[in-house]
Design a protein around this motif. Structure first.
Motif, PDB file in Angstrom:
ATOM      1  N   ASP A  59       4.419   7.450   6.788  1.00  7.76           N
ATOM      2  CA  ASP A  59       3.548   7.654   7.723  1.00  7.76           C
ATOM      3  C   ASP A  59       2.220   7.056   7.344  1.00  7.76           C
ATOM      4  O   ASP A  59       1.794   7.203   6.154  1.00  7.76           O
ATOM      5  N   SER A  60       1.923   5.826   7.949  1.00  6.67           N
ATOM      6  CA  SER A  60       1.027   5.033   7.589  1.00  6.67           C
ATOM      7  C   SER A  60      -0.709   5.549   8.350  1.00  6.67           C
ATOM      8  O   SER A  60      -1.562   4.730   8.017  1.00  6.67           O
TER       9      SER A  60
ATOM     10  N   TYR B  63       0.813   6.313   1.163  1.00  2.00           N
ATOM     11  CA  TYR B  63       1.538   6.955   2.164  1.00  2.00           C
ATOM     12  C   TYR B  63       2.462   8.129   1.950  1.00  2.00           C
ATOM     13  O   TYR B  63       3.064   8.112   1.073  1.00  2.00           O
ATOM     14  N   THR B  64       2.365   9.408   2.830  1.00  2.00           N
ATOM     15  CA  THR B  64       3.152  10.340   2.831  1.00  2.00           C
ATOM     16  C   THR B  64       4.588   9.698   3.107  1.00  2.00           C
ATOM     17  O   THR B  64       4.768   8.870   4.034  1.00  2.00           O
ATOM     18  N   MET B  65       5.706  10.005   2.466  1.00  2.00           N
ATOM     19  CA  MET B  65       7.140   9.424   2.907  1.00  2.00           C
ATOM     20  C   MET B  65       7.918  10.575   3.162  1.00  2.00           C
ATOM     21  O   MET B  65       7.977  11.697   2.580  1.00  2.00           O
TER      22      MET B  65
ATOM     23  N   ALA C 174       0.802  -1.395  -0.111  1.00  2.00           N
ATOM     24  CA  ALA C 174       0.018  -0.087  -0.114  1.00  2.00           C
ATOM     25  C   ALA C 174       0.753   1.252  -0.001  1.00  2.00           C
ATOM     26  O   ALA C 174       0.224   2.422   0.396  1.00  2.00           O
ATOM     27  N   PHE C 175       2.094   1.274  -0.451  1.00  2.00           N
ATOM     28  CA  PHE C 175       2.985   2.125  -0.309  1.00  2.00           C
ATOM     29  C   PHE C 175       2.495   3.635  -1.065  1.00  2.00           C
ATOM     30  O   PHE C 175       2.683   4.640  -0.299  1.00  2.00           O
TER      31      PHE C 175
ATOM     32  N   ASN D 226       5.970   4.883  -7.427  1.00  2.00           N
ATOM     33  CA  ASN D 226       4.988   3.946  -6.698  1.00  2.00           C
ATOM     34  C   ASN D 226       4.848   2.659  -7.402  1.00  2.00           C
ATOM     35  O   ASN D 226       4.725   1.574  -6.375  1.00  2.00           O
ATOM     36  N   ALA D 227       4.869   2.435  -8.511  1.00  5.82           N
ATOM     37  CA  ALA D 227       4.791   1.062  -9.088  1.00  5.82           C
ATOM     38  C   ALA D 227       6.199   0.247  -8.574  1.00  5.82           C
ATOM     39  O   ALA D 227       5.893  -1.044  -8.316  1.00  5.82           O
ATOM     40  N   GLY D 228       7.288   0.599  -8.219  1.00  4.46           N
ATOM     41  CA  GLY D 228       8.279   0.000  -7.780  1.00  4.46           C
ATOM     42  C   GLY D 228       8.595  -0.042  -6.085  1.00  4.46           C
ATOM     43  O   GLY D 228       9.520  -0.419  -5.611  1.00  4.46           O
TER      44      GLY D 228
END
Length: 131
Positions: A99-100, A32-34, A28-29, A74-76
Motif C-alpha cells: 500500500d503506497s 509502507y504497510t504490506m 521506500a519499502f 526493512n533493511a533487506g
C-alpha cells in the motif's frame, strides 16, 4: 514502477511448514504497510495478514491466527510469512501486496484487509498442502 517478487511456495504435507518471502524493489519499502493475500481455484482473493511499516502492529485472518506469522526486514526490503501447521484448506496462490498510498500508519486499518487497500502486487507463489 514498484516490483514485488514472492518465493518459498511448494508442496507440503498437512502439519508441515513453509516460509514465504517477498522482495520489494522500492527503496521506500520501510514506510509502507504490506499484506499477504491468497486465492484458491474458483474463489476470490482473500486477506491473510498485514503488517505496518515498523512491524509493530499486524492483523491476521481468523483461520490462520496462531499458525501464521507475518514479519518484515526493512533493511533487506523483504516481507515474510511463516506458515506452520498447514492444512489442506491453506492451498492457494499466495500474493504479497504493498500500500503506497497511505504512508506510515501505526495500525493496520480496515481497508488494508481488502484487496482494494493495495496498489502493487506480486505474481504469486503456489502453496499446495496435501492430507
Amino acid at each position: 514502477q514498484v516490483q514485488l517478487q514472492e518465493s518459498g511456495g511448494g508442496l507440503v504435507q498437512a502439519g508441515g511448514s513453509l516460509r514465504l518471502s517477498c522482495t520489494i524493489s522500492d527503496p521506500a519499502f520501510s514506510i509502507y504497510t504490506m499484506g499477504w493475500f491468497r486465492q484458491a481455484p474458483g474463489k476470490e482473493r482473500e486477506f491473510v495478514a498485514a503488517i505496518t511499516s515498523t512491524g509493530r502492529h499486524f492483523e491476521y485472518k481468523d483461520s490462520v491466527k496462531g499458525r501464521f506469522t507475518i514479519s518484515r526486514e526493512n533493511a533487506g526490503n523483504t516481507l515474510y510469512l511463516q506458515m506452520n501447521n498447514l492444512e489442506p484448506e491453506d492451498t492457494a496462490l499466495y500474493y504479497c501486496a504493498l500500500d503506497s498510498k497511505r504512508g506510515q500508519l501505526s495500525l493496520v486499518i480496515t481497508s488494508q484487509r481488502a484487496t482494494s487497500g493495495y496498489d502493487f502486487w506480486g505474481r504469486g507463489t503456489q502453496v499446495t498442502v496435501f492430507p
